[in-house]
Design a protein around this motif. Structure first.
Motif, short mmCIF file in Angstrom:
data_model
loop_
_atom_site.label_atom_id
_atom_site.label_comp_id
_atom_site.label_asym_id
_atom_site.label_seq_id
_atom_site.Cartn_x
_atom_site.Cartn_y
_atom_site.Cartn_z
N GLY A 8 0.83 -1.20 0.00
CA GLY A 8 0.00 0.00 0.00
C GLY A 8 0.86 1.25 0.00
N SER A 9 0.18 2.39 0.00
CA SER A 9 0.92 3.65 0.06
C SER A 9 1.19 4.03 1.52
CB SER A 9 0.13 4.79 -0.58
OG SER A 9 -0.75 4.35 -1.56
N PHE A 10 0.27 3.67 2.40
CA PHE A 10 0.42 3.98 3.83
C PHE A 10 0.84 5.44 4.04
CE2 PHE A 10 1.23 -0.55 3.17
CZ PHE A 10 0.21 -1.08 3.95
N VAL A 35 5.78 -0.80 1.36
CA VAL A 35 5.39 0.59 1.12
C VAL A 35 5.78 1.00 -0.30
CG1 VAL A 35 5.56 2.94 2.00
CG2 VAL A 35 5.83 1.01 3.56
N ALA A 36 4.78 1.35 -1.08
CA ALA A 36 5.00 1.65 -2.49
C ALA A 36 5.83 2.92 -2.68
CB ALA A 36 3.66 1.78 -3.20
N VAL A 37 6.89 2.78 -3.45
CA VAL A 37 7.76 3.92 -3.77
C VAL A 37 7.23 4.63 -4.99
CG1 VAL A 37 10.08 4.60 -4.44
CG2 VAL A 37 9.75 2.68 -2.88
N ASN A 38 6.98 3.85 -6.03
CA ASN A 38 6.58 4.38 -7.32
C ASN A 38 5.10 4.73 -7.36
OD1 ASN A 38 8.90 4.44 -8.68
ND2 ASN A 38 8.70 2.41 -9.60
N LEU A 47 8.69 8.83 1.60
CA LEU A 47 8.85 7.38 1.79
C LEU A 47 9.50 7.10 3.15
CD1 LEU A 47 8.80 4.47 0.63
CD2 LEU A 47 11.10 4.92 -0.21
N ALA A 48 10.54 7.87 3.47
CA ALA A 48 11.25 7.66 4.74
C ALA A 48 10.30 7.85 5.92
CB ALA A 48 12.43 8.62 4.85
N GLU A 49 9.45 8.86 5.85
CA GLU A 49 8.50 9.11 6.95
C GLU A 49 7.48 7.98 7.04
OE1 GLU A 49 8.30 14.00 7.04
OE2 GLU A 49 7.32 12.95 5.39
N ARG A 50 6.97 7.53 5.88
CA ARG A 50 5.96 6.47 5.89
C ARG A 50 6.54 5.17 6.44
NH1 ARG A 50 4.28 5.98 0.13
NH2 ARG A 50 5.99 7.38 -0.39
N LEU A 51 7.80 4.87 6.07
CA LEU A 51 8.46 3.67 6.59
C LEU A 51 8.67 3.77 8.10
CD1 LEU A 51 11.17 3.19 3.81
CD2 LEU A 51 9.35 1.56 4.33
#
Ligand code: ADP
Length: 159
Positions: A8-10, A35-38, A47-51
């Protein structure tokens, strides 16, 4: 070892996502949250925050890994040795898109099943999009997301 991928995008992770992760963990030995990057969508959180949010939120749940998903989901699933992809279904409105994706993914990789899990009823109205909208308008989102995400919103939205 039964392993599932939860992609997901999360953006950001909500209590609904966590509910799905917990349910998936009852069925699988390991759940890899991917966690989808693209993402074609322009994410609110990097991305770093979502991870980071996901790592913090899933830390108390054993058997959960958080990874970035860069490229084709089915390729990632095979690389990870996963038997299944897990998606959450909240309402009929989710169904059409999810159905299409699941069938396309089966065409791409027949060995990986898609499994749909329904969250606790309290979370059926919850989406990352709606949480972002409330936060942007200055509303309180602490009932819907973890404290680290509430903090993330506060930092991002302060001018
Ligand atoms: P995507 O952008 O791929 O839809 P999301 O991060 O919005 O990714 O959601 C990832 C998965 O989690 C999707 O299967 C979505 O249906 C599911 N999901 C999102 N919110 C909830 C919720 N409140 N309850 C159950 N499943 C949810």
């Amino acid at each position: 070892m039964r392993r599932a991928i939860y992609p997901g995008s999360f953006d950001p992770v909500t209590n609904g996502h966590v509910d799905v992760i917990e349910r998936a963990r009852k069925l699988f030995d390991e759940v890899v949250v991917a966690v989808a990057v693209n993402d074609q969508k322009q994410p609110f959180f990097s991305l770093a925050e979502r991870l980071e949010f996901l790592r913090e939120v899933t830390a108390p749940i054993s058997g959960v890994k958080v990874a970035r998903l860069d490229g084709l989901l089915m390729r990632f699933a095979v690389e990870q040795g996963a038997q299944a992809v897990v998606r959450g279904l909240r309402a009929v409105s989710d169904f059409e898109f999810e159905f299409q994706m699941a069938l396309m993914n089966r065409k791409l990789e027949a060995s990986v099943e898609t499994i749909f899990l329904m969250p606790k009823e309290d979370y059926t109205y919850l989406s990352s999009r709606i949480v972002k909208e409330i936060a942007r308008l200055g509303g309180d989102v602490s009932n819907f997301v973890a404290p680290c995400v509430v903090k993330g919103f506060a930092e991002k939205l302060k001018r």
